[in-house]
Design a protein around this motif. Sequence first.
Motif, PDB file in Angstrom:
ATOM      1  N   GLY A  26       0.766  -1.195  -0.041  1.00  0.00           N
ATOM      2  CA  GLY A  26       0.105  -0.011   0.003  1.00  0.00           C
ATOM      3  C   GLY A  26       0.743   1.138  -0.062  1.00  0.00           C
ATOM      4  N   ALA A  27       0.635   2.106  -0.943  1.00  0.00           N
ATOM      5  CA  ALA A  27       1.342   3.491  -0.947  1.00  0.00           C
ATOM      6  C   ALA A  27       0.669   4.432   0.372  1.00  0.00           C
ATOM      7  CB  ALA A  27       1.039   4.268  -2.141  1.00  0.00           C
ATOM      8  N   LEU A  28       1.737   5.035   0.656  1.00  0.00           N
ATOM      9  CA  LEU A  28       0.958   5.851   1.809  1.00  0.00           C
ATOM     10  C   LEU A  28       0.625   7.307   1.418  1.00  0.00           C
ATOM     11  CD1 LEU A  28       3.893   5.030   4.672  1.00  0.00           C
ATOM     12  CD2 LEU A  28       1.551   4.101   4.172  1.00  0.00           C
ATOM     13  N   GLN A 177       8.975   8.667  -2.763  1.00  0.00           N
ATOM     14  CA  GLN A 177       7.556   8.802  -2.208  1.00  0.00           C
ATOM     15  C   GLN A 177       7.479   7.937  -1.020  1.00  0.00           C
ATOM     16  OE1 GLN A 177       5.286   7.966  -5.720  1.00  0.00           O
ATOM     17  NE2 GLN A 177       5.377  10.164  -6.275  1.00  0.00           N
ATOM     18  N   PRO A 178       6.594   8.354  -0.052  1.00  0.00           N
ATOM     19  CA  PRO A 178       6.307   7.321   1.075  1.00  0.00           C
ATOM     20  C   PRO A 178       5.467   6.230   0.631  1.00  0.00           C
ATOM     21  CG  PRO A 178       5.794   9.668   1.651  1.00  0.00           C
ATOM     22  CD  PRO A 178       6.063   9.647   0.044  1.00  0.00           C
ATOM     23  N   GLU A 179       5.927   5.125   1.371  1.00  0.00           N
ATOM     24  CA  GLU A 179       5.198   3.735   0.922  1.00  0.00           C
ATOM     25  C   GLU A 179       5.351   2.836   2.005  1.00  0.00           C
ATOM     26  OE1 GLU A 179       6.995   1.443  -2.042  1.00  0.00           O
ATOM     27  OE2 GLU A 179       8.960   2.188  -1.750  1.00  0.00           O
ATOM     28  N   GLY A 180       4.509   1.903   1.858  1.00  0.00           N
ATOM     29  CA  GLY A 180       4.480   0.763   3.074  1.00  0.00           C
ATOM     30  C   GLY A 180       3.943  -0.587   2.370  1.00  0.00           C
ATOM     31  N   MET A 181       4.496  -1.611   2.690  1.00  0.00           N
ATOM     32  CA  MET A 181       4.178  -2.810   2.371  1.00  0.00           C
ATOM     33  C   MET A 181       3.942  -3.990   3.517  1.00  0.00           C
ATOM     34  SD  MET A 181       7.737  -3.334   0.281  1.00  0.00           S
ATOM     35  CE  MET A 181       7.678  -1.573   0.011  1.00  0.00           C
ATOM     36  N   LEU A 262       3.939 -15.569   9.647  1.00  0.00           N
ATOM     37  CA  LEU A 262       4.509 -14.223  10.284  1.00  0.00           C
ATOM     38  C   LEU A 262       3.944 -13.053   9.331  1.00  0.00           C
ATOM     39  CD1 LEU A 262       6.885 -12.751  11.449  1.00  0.00           C
ATOM     40  CD2 LEU A 262       8.331 -13.369   9.431  1.00  0.00           C
ATOM     41  N   THR A 263       3.613 -12.009   9.981  1.00  0.00           N
ATOM     42  CA  THR A 263       3.120 -10.918   9.552  1.00  0.00           C
ATOM     43  C   THR A 263       4.800 -10.048   9.282  1.00  0.00           C
ATOM     44  OG1 THR A 263       0.825 -10.708  10.175  1.00  0.00           O
ATOM     45  CG2 THR A 263       1.968  -8.717   9.253  1.00  0.00           C
ATOM     46  N   ALA A 264       4.795  -9.507   8.096  1.00  0.00           N
ATOM     47  CA  ALA A 264       6.098  -8.684   7.775  1.00  0.00           C
ATOM     48  C   ALA A 264       5.990  -7.347   7.332  1.00  0.00           C
ATOM     49  CB  ALA A 264       7.326  -9.618   7.322  1.00  0.00           C
ATOM     50  N   ILE A 265       6.445  -6.268   7.857  1.00  0.00           N
ATOM     51  CA  ILE A 265       6.244  -4.776   7.326  1.00  0.00           C
ATOM     52  C   ILE A 265       7.473  -4.284   7.025  1.00  0.00           C
ATOM     53  CG2 ILE A 265       5.010  -2.899   7.908  1.00  0.00           C
ATOM     54  CD1 ILE A 265       2.929  -4.230   9.419  1.00  0.00           C
ATOM     55  N   VAL A 266       7.334  -3.354   6.072  1.00  0.00           N
ATOM     56  CA  VAL A 266       8.469  -2.513   5.616  1.00  0.00           C
ATOM     57  C   VAL A 266       7.848  -1.101   5.324  1.00  0.00           C
ATOM     58  CG1 VAL A 266      10.623  -1.689   4.484  1.00  0.00           C
ATOM     59  CG2 VAL A 266      10.236  -3.938   5.402  1.00  0.00           C
ATOM     60  N   LYS A 267       8.174   0.084   5.803  1.00  0.00           N
ATOM     61  CA  LYS A 267       7.385   1.154   5.413  1.00  0.00           C
ATOM     62  C   LYS A 267       8.722   2.215   5.452  1.00  0.00           C
ATOM     63  CE  LYS A 267       5.139   3.259   8.846  1.00  0.00           C
ATOM     64  NZ  LYS A 267       4.039   3.591   9.936  1.00  0.00           N
ATOM     65  N   GLY A 268       8.375   3.215   4.620  1.00  0.00           N
ATOM     66  CA  GLY A 268       9.564   4.096   4.400  1.00  0.00           C
ATOM     67  C   GLY A 268       8.914   5.625   3.834  1.00  0.00           C
ATOM     68  N   GLU A 269       9.756   6.585   4.141  1.00  0.00           N
ATOM     69  CA  GLU A 269       9.718   7.802   3.589  1.00  0.00           C
ATOM     70  C   GLU A 269      11.023   8.604   3.441  1.00  0.00           C
ATOM     71  OE1 GLU A 269       7.513  10.076   6.470  1.00  0.00           O
ATOM     72  OE2 GLU A 269       9.017   9.793   8.203  1.00  0.00           O
ATOM     73  N   PRO A 270      11.230   9.742   2.868  1.00  0.00           N
ATOM     74  CA  PRO A 270      12.631  10.347   2.701  1.00  0.00           C
ATOM     75  C   PRO A 270      13.379  10.196   4.034  1.00  0.00           C
ATOM     76  CG  PRO A 270      10.896  11.729   1.502  1.00  0.00           C
ATOM     77  CD  PRO A 270       9.967  10.512   2.385  1.00  0.00           C
ATOM     78  N   ASN A 271      14.596   9.546   3.789  1.00  0.00           N
ATOM     79  CA  ASN A 271      15.531   9.441   4.928  1.00  0.00           C
ATOM     80  C   ASN A 271      15.016   8.641   5.956  1.00  0.00           C
ATOM     81  OD1 ASN A 271      17.581  10.652   3.714  1.00  0.00           O
ATOM     82  ND2 ASN A 271      16.662  12.565   4.095  1.00  0.00           N
ATOM     83  N   HIS A 272      14.156   7.976   6.057  1.00  0.00           N
ATOM     84  CA  HIS A 272      13.568   7.053   7.414  1.00  0.00           C
ATOM     85  C   HIS A 272      12.983   5.737   6.418  1.00  0.00           C
ATOM     86  CE1 HIS A 272      13.284  11.167   8.919  1.00  0.00           C
ATOM     87  NE2 HIS A 272      13.771  10.494  10.223  1.00  0.00           N
ATOM     88  N   TRP A 273      12.922   4.715   7.278  1.00  0.00           N
ATOM     89  CA  TRP A 273      12.397   3.473   7.146  1.00  0.00           C
ATOM     90  C   TRP A 273      12.029   2.724   8.317  1.00  0.00           C
ATOM     91  CZ3 TRP A 273      15.192  -0.717   8.243  1.00  0.00           C
ATOM     92  CH2 TRP A 273      16.476  -0.727   8.160  1.00  0.00           C
TER      93      TRP A 273
END
Length: 280
Positions: A26-28, A177-181, A262-273
Amino acid sequence: MIVRAKARWLRKLTLSASAAVALAAGALTGLATPSQAATQGPCDIYAGGGTPCVAAHSTTRALYGNYNGALYQVRRSSDNATRDIGVLSAGGAADAAGQDAFCSGATCLITVIYDQSGRGNHLTQAPGGGAAPGPDALANAAAAPITVGGHKAYGVYVSPGTGYRNNRTNGVATGDQPEGMYAIFDGTHYNGACCFDYGNAETNNLDNGNGRMEAIYFGNNNWWGSGAGSGPWIMADLENGLFSGVNQKYNAGDPSISHRFLTAIVKGEPNHWAIRGGNA
């Protein structure tokens, strides 16, 4: 490469070397219209929070409460005929009985994993690229039987060399761009090779430089980074390298996983994840 994610320019959806039960990215960014379905699915919850799914992949269940379409397609070895496998009812589990009947006496491979979001971000066989000269293998459609809500279903059993991709995506985050998955993995199915991923990477099947990929990794590879214990760990594959946290190599706060699912999540935005996970 430094630990923080740099600009990620070109993106594709990719599923490679993973044992996935239910997948969604899912995009943020973007506008959301929450579903009015009677029973909410994961992507209804994302939409309700203003972060709608832009790609929703699952061979085991609907990810929206009102989804009543195809989940995946199988191809039969005896005559190369194909069949779409849908759900038993809107918002429900996969029609595994339909697959069993179609594939009786033959081997079936999963040829398409359909995007339930409506954006057409379907996953098909990954073509050759920089890491592999030829196309990836397709998953055996019957190799990962599970039970979902009392119903038989099949996950995606990925052995080494198996992979699915989409290089022409619609609405998926690009650049920084911010995003999450998130992905639901079989926590007992992993190895130490690179790389056991679901997420975004380049659109041309090549490694175009550091920080141009953002995907969920699951396994016990420790060439680039690792967490506590001997693994497996959830890590972020950010190209070039696997990262388990703020430190470039070892991060004690990233635990070894022992969950059956297992539920696994990675989310990110500029200079942060961020990496997150838990018992599915």
